[in-house]
Design a protein around this motif. Structure first.
Motif, PDB file in Angstrom:
ATOM      1  N   VAL A   3      49.209  -8.391  91.856  1.00  0.00           N
ATOM      2  CA  VAL A   3      48.216  -8.316  92.917  1.00  0.00           C
ATOM      3  C   VAL A   3      48.746  -8.931  94.192  1.00  0.00           C
ATOM      4  N   LYS A   7      49.079  -6.803  97.500  1.00  0.00           N
ATOM      5  CA  LYS A   7      47.841  -7.035  98.242  1.00  0.00           C
ATOM      6  C   LYS A   7      48.129  -6.881  99.728  1.00  0.00           C
ATOM      7  N   LEU A  37      45.340  -1.834  88.889  1.00  0.00           N
ATOM      8  CA  LEU A  37      45.056  -1.381  90.244  1.00  0.00           C
ATOM      9  C   LEU A  37      44.690   0.091  90.261  1.00  0.00           C
ATOM     10  N   SER A  45      42.873  -0.872  95.081  1.00  0.00           N
ATOM     11  CA  SER A  45      41.796  -1.792  94.737  1.00  0.00           C
ATOM     12  C   SER A  45      41.961  -2.217  93.286  1.00  0.00           C
ATOM     13  N   LEU A  46      41.449  -3.372  92.986  1.00  0.00           N
ATOM     14  CA  LEU A  46      41.516  -3.883  91.624  1.00  0.00           C
ATOM     15  C   LEU A  46      40.528  -3.147  90.730  1.00  0.00           C
ATOM     16  N   THR A  47      40.951  -2.891  89.514  1.00  0.00           N
ATOM     17  CA  THR A  47      40.005  -2.422  88.504  1.00  0.00           C
ATOM     18  C   THR A  47      39.180  -3.618  88.049  1.00  0.00           C
ATOM     19  N   ASP A  48      38.123  -3.369  87.282  1.00  0.00           N
ATOM     20  CA  ASP A  48      37.307  -4.485  86.784  1.00  0.00           C
ATOM     21  C   ASP A  48      38.150  -5.425  85.941  1.00  0.00           C
ATOM     22  N   ARG A  51      40.589  -7.393  88.186  1.00  0.00           N
ATOM     23  CA  ARG A  51      39.972  -8.505  88.907  1.00  0.00           C
ATOM     24  C   ARG A  51      39.798  -9.711  87.991  1.00  0.00           C
ATOM     25  N   TYR A  54      43.228 -11.234  87.288  1.00  0.00           N
ATOM     26  CA  TYR A  54      43.741 -11.930  88.469  1.00  0.00           C
ATOM     27  C   TYR A  54      43.098 -13.310  88.625  1.00  0.00           C
ATOM     28  N   GLU A  55      41.783 -13.383  88.472  1.00  0.00           N
ATOM     29  CA  GLU A  55      41.105 -14.666  88.625  1.00  0.00           C
ATOM     30  C   GLU A  55      41.566 -15.653  87.572  1.00  0.00           C
ATOM     31  N   ARG A  58      44.965 -16.943  88.558  1.00  0.00           N
ATOM     32  CA  ARG A  58      44.902 -17.899  89.664  1.00  0.00           C
ATOM     33  C   ARG A  58      44.630 -19.300  89.149  1.00  0.00           C
TER      34      ARG A  58
END
Length: 288
Positions: A3, A7, A37, A45-48, A51, A54-55, A58
């Protein structure tokens, strides 16, 4: 990471004009077996799932960075400005001397200390650390560590006790003049007494003297102006010298908590950690 590497705005994808380039999957997607993606010629855009993945990553990366910083701290010393806010009286007599010793120990450490009974906001006012006495408000994003407890004692001068019958029970306090502590702009706080297995008993002091400085209250009590409810460490020497007498000896002392507060962060700066540790080690000895 996928991402972070991709991004970009849609102009970053202007070079991807071939269908086979658009359909190519990142090696991470290949390994996971799931698309992260959604890609078109104009945007991504991120897929569900992407996302959520990714979180989670992080958080893991933040913890790894904090661990690296913690390891680096083991081989360094605190440096830079340490901004601390604290109550004026408690800060001057108890907190400041400890922080000054810390500054002497670490020459690269700078101190910016505010001694005020105004409750400063850690975030808005830019403080690294706040020292608070008494009950705390439950505030999100703030970490608190108890660093000491102040034992409270009712005391009076021998001259006062010669003119008035010595109180033997908590209920007797209502028959006496109290020297009242009141912070600017705040309501008078009750005197608190321990009751086993129950909430503390509250006695609202009444008297013709109201002051916002604890030393001044101790001085007024020593002059025979009434009863005072004060931290024992503050009046210890006056009691030992006979200028004041501790009353209600059979009553356990109420313990006022003292806390160090700082904003929640993945990695606590070394200068803050060492300051809190120093206070937690030294303050209880002063309170005894």
């Amino acid at each position: 990471m996928l991402v972070e590497a991709n991004k970009t705005c849609h102009s970053g994808y202007s070079k991807l004009s071939e269908p086979n380039e658009l359909c190519r999957r990142d090696p991470l997607e290949e390994r996971l077996g799931v698309r992260l993606l959604n890609r078109t010629t104009r945007r991504q855009s991120l897929t569900d799932f992407g996302r959520a993945y990714y979180e989670r990553c992080r958080v893991v990366l933040a913890e790894a960075e904090a661990a690296d910083a913690l390891a680096a701290d083991e081989f360094s010393e605190p440096r830079g400005k340490l901004r601390v806010t604290m109550p004026a009286h408690f800060g001057r007599h108890c907190v400041t001397p400890i922080l000054l010793r810390l500054a002497r120990q670490y020459p690269m450490l700078e101190l910016d200390l505010s001694l005020s009974d105004r409750f400063a906001d850690l975030s808005e006012d830019g403080y690294d650390l706040a020292i608070r006495t008494g009950a705390l408000d439950d505030k999100a994003g703030v970490i608190a560590r108890r660093v000491a407890r102040q034992g409270m004692v009712v005391c009076a001068a021998p001259a006062y006790l010669q003119r008035h019958a010595e109180p033997r029970r908590i209920e007797d306090l209502a028959d006496h003049q109290a020297i009242v502590y009141r912070r600017l702009g705040q309501v008078v706080q009750p005197w608190l007494f321990v009751r086993e297995g129950q909430a503390a008993q509250e006695i609202m002091p009444t008297g013709r003297l109201r002051l916002d400085d604890l030393d001044a209250i101790a001085d007024a009590a020593a002059e025979g102006m009434g009863l005072a409810w004060l931290p024992y460490w503050l009046v210890r020497e006056r009691i030992q010298a006979g200028a004041l007498e501790a009353l209600l000896p059979d009553q356990p002392r109420y313990l006022y908590d003292c806390h160090a507060l700082w904003l929640q962060t993945p990695h606590l700066p070394l200068k803050v950690r060492l300051a809190v540790d120093a206070l937690a080690a030294a303050l209880p000895k002063l309170m005894a």
